[in-house]
Design an enzyme around this catalytic site. Structure first.
Site, mmCIF file in Angstrom:
data_model
loop_
_atom_site.group_PDB
_atom_site.id
_atom_site.type_symbol
_atom_site.label_atom_id
_atom_site.label_comp_id
_atom_site.label_asym_id
_atom_site.label_seq_id
_atom_site.Cartn_x
_atom_site.Cartn_y
_atom_site.Cartn_z
ATOM 1 N N TYR A 125 0.827 -1.219 0.000
ATOM 2 C CA TYR A 125 0.000 0.000 0.000
ATOM 3 C C TYR A 125 0.860 1.267 0.000
ATOM 4 O O TYR A 125 0.523 2.255 0.643
ATOM 5 C CB TYR A 125 -0.959 -0.004 1.208
ATOM 6 C CG TYR A 125 -1.612 -1.350 1.417
ATOM 7 C CD1 TYR A 125 -2.590 -1.797 0.534
ATOM 8 C CD2 TYR A 125 -1.213 -2.191 2.452
ATOM 9 C CE1 TYR A 125 -3.173 -3.052 0.689
ATOM 10 C CE2 TYR A 125 -1.791 -3.448 2.618
ATOM 11 C CZ TYR A 125 -2.760 -3.869 1.734
ATOM 12 O OH TYR A 125 -3.320 -5.095 1.891
ATOM 13 N N ASP A 139 -12.908 -18.465 5.961
ATOM 14 C CA ASP A 139 -11.558 -17.970 5.715
ATOM 15 C C ASP A 139 -10.855 -17.979 7.066
ATOM 16 O O ASP A 139 -11.064 -17.080 7.882
ATOM 17 C CB ASP A 139 -11.641 -16.564 5.106
ATOM 18 C CG ASP A 139 -10.271 -15.933 4.900
ATOM 19 O OD1 ASP A 139 -9.272 -16.498 5.402
ATOM 20 O OD2 ASP A 139 -10.208 -14.876 4.254
ATOM 21 N N LYS A 170 -1.280 -18.163 5.826
ATOM 22 C CA LYS A 170 -0.429 -17.448 6.774
ATOM 23 C C LYS A 170 0.498 -18.358 7.592
ATOM 24 O O LYS A 170 1.594 -18.626 7.158
ATOM 25 C CB LYS A 170 -1.287 -16.546 7.664
ATOM 26 C CG LYS A 170 -1.765 -15.299 6.894
ATOM 27 C CD LYS A 170 -2.057 -14.110 7.795
ATOM 28 C CE LYS A 170 -2.091 -12.802 7.029
ATOM 29 N NZ LYS A 170 -3.392 -12.479 6.432
ATOM 30 N N TYR A 190 -11.977 -8.986 5.885
ATOM 31 C CA TYR A 190 -10.826 -8.853 4.975
ATOM 32 C C TYR A 190 -10.510 -10.240 4.425
ATOM 33 O O TYR A 190 -10.338 -11.189 5.184
ATOM 34 C CB TYR A 190 -9.592 -8.293 5.696
ATOM 35 C CG TYR A 190 -8.391 -8.262 4.780
ATOM 36 C CD1 TYR A 190 -8.193 -7.197 3.900
ATOM 37 C CD2 TYR A 190 -7.480 -9.324 4.743
ATOM 38 C CE1 TYR A 190 -7.126 -7.189 3.017
ATOM 39 C CE2 TYR A 190 -6.414 -9.323 3.868
ATOM 40 C CZ TYR A 190 -6.238 -8.252 3.009
ATOM 41 O OH TYR A 190 -5.186 -8.248 2.124
#
Ligand SMILES: *Cc1c(COP(=O)(O)O)cnc(C)c1O
Length: 442
Positions: A20, A256, A290, A151
């Site tokens: 970002y 998720d 992750k 997210y």
């Protein structure tokens, strides 16, 4: 290599994108020279040295810390055999061993494994699975149902189910598909049907779902903790409401658990919090990522039920239409198996219980800072929420001066420490975060 940090950082500033980041006003990153245990060795742009405790586990991956002997050994052994081969037409023992472990570790019924190369890609694949499953049944459902504040990653499909405000929906209007967003479920792990806010949320969510029911292919959520969407803790009861809606209307459920998996919220899976209220929250499709490789390499996986796998496969496409170049990378798979061994051998559930106790005590002092709105913890997650946006460079620098690496976002200074963080280091970590917030926002 790192003799001249200033020159390296100058090149970085002029040529490298960071997450970002802007090419106009590049923030100055710190240069990491090495990492071991739970510590990073950093250089700043003035050449200064800092040894800091990593409160972030490198964006929640490095659950066993760095330079972990068992993971290093697994990597070396696998390098001696092969670091990569294609997965089209070929297979190998690391993928098979990891697939077997994931099938064993996930709820009964999740039996078929797709290895993806990142979390975002695993969400892409999960969404594609749901669409293909319905298509194969002659049902052209095109939308997904989720809650605000989530997210799910930065590629287009995950972005489309990420919170429409904090996500990038207005920026990409016209390109992103428009899915259906229920309100964010009320905060708190223990909120049940008798809670008035929960009852209101449930009414509104049911009405919204009903208006779109025939079009919904799947519900997708992060069970009990929205991570990058705002470190929002929500209840297994609210998850169960979404499950019930999906079941009533013939949609699938996608979990998720890229952030919540592998004990980060306490039990092995975020959905296991359902046991506390006596509900089974097994999804049809599950994404993990992750921490899967202990933070060594990028790898994710999508598990689905036999029914979904067979359904997808009966469609006119003749199979699941996805196949990344680095699918099931053997090096990553071998390290992941070693990481899952460590989770078991270290009794990760006990590690996380200990960290939860330490975080709850250690961060409590932040409540005395007027700029602090709330302090909350869940499993090995500790969050200090401010009443104002965090002054990120200043808080980061203040934490480094106190021996801690932290990367706040929005109004949140949070930690997800490596599970191997000892009690003394955890005290230092908490004191560093509370101190840094006090230094800058006090
Ligand atoms: C990080 C994350 C992703 C995206 O994973 P990447 O590996 O960054 O693509 C998706 N969902 C959740 C819940 C995450 O925390």
């Amino acid at each position: 290599m790192t003799d001249d940090p200033a020159a390296l950082l100058a090149y970085d500033r002029d040529h490298l994108w960071h997450p970002y980041s802007s090419a106009l006003t590049a923030g100055v990153p710190y240069l990491v020279e090495s990492a071991s245990g739970i510590r990073l060795r950093l250089r700043d742009s003035d050449g200064g040295h800092h040894e800091v405790i990593d409160a972030m586990s490198s964006w929640w991956c490095a659950i066993h810390g760095y330079a972990v002997p068992a993971l290093d050994a697994a990597a070396r052994a696998q390098l001696g055999a092969m670091s990569h081969v294609m997965f089209g037409g070929l297979t190998h023992e690391p993928a098979i061993a990891l697939g077997r472990r994931l099938v064993e570790l996930t709820p009964a019924g999740l039996e078929q494994v797709f290895f993806a190369d990142s979390g975002s890609v695993s969400v892409e694949v999960a969404m594609k699975m749901a669409l293909q499953y319905h298509l194969a049944g002659g049902d052209r459902r095109t939308r997904f149902f989720t809650v605000r504040g989530g997210y799910h990653g930065d590629t287009f499909s995950p972005m489309s189910v990420t919170d429409p405000v904090s996500g990038m929906h207005s920026l990409f209007r016209g390109v992103l598909p428009e899915h259906v967003f229920a309100p964010r479920p009320p905060a708190g792990l223990d909120r049940g049907p008798d809670d008035p806010e929960m009852a209101a949320w449930e009414r509104e969510t049911r009405a919204l779902y009903a208006a779109h029911a025939d079009d919904i292919a799947a519900v997708i959520v992060e069970p009990v903790l929205q991570g990058a969407g705002g470190m929002h803790i929500w209840s297994p009861y609210a998850v169960s409401v979404l499950h019930a809606l999906a079941r009533e209307h013939g949609a699938l459920v996608i979990h998720d658990e890229i952030a919540t998996g592998f004990h980060r919220t306490g039990p092995l899976w975020g959905a296991d919090h359902g046991a506390a209220i006596g509900v089974d929250l097994t999804p049809d499709i599950l994404c993990v990522g992750k921490a899967l490789t202990g933070g060594y390499l990028t790898l994710a996986a999508v598990l689905c039920t036999r029914e979904v796998a067979l359904g997808v496969s009966r469609g006119e496409a003749g199979g699941l239409m996805h196949g990344p170049t680095f699918m099931a990378n053997p090096l990553a798979c071998a390290i992941a198996v070693a990481s899952l061994d460590l989770l078991r051998d270290n009794d990760a559930a006990a590690q996380v219980r200990r960290l939860h106790a330490g975080l709850t005590v250690g961060l409590a002092a932040a409540r005395g800072i007027p700029a602090v709105l709330e302090v909350r913890t869940l499993g090995a997650v500790g969050v200090i929420q401010l009443r104002e946006p965090v002054r990120v460079p200043e808080v980061t620098a203040a934490a480094i001066a106190r021996g801690v690496w932290v990367r706040p976002f929005r109004d949140l200074v949070y930690t997800m420490p490596p599970y191997v963080t000892g009690d003394d280091d955890l005290e230092r970590l908490c004191a560093g975060l509370v101190g840094a917030v006090g230094d800058v926002h006090g």
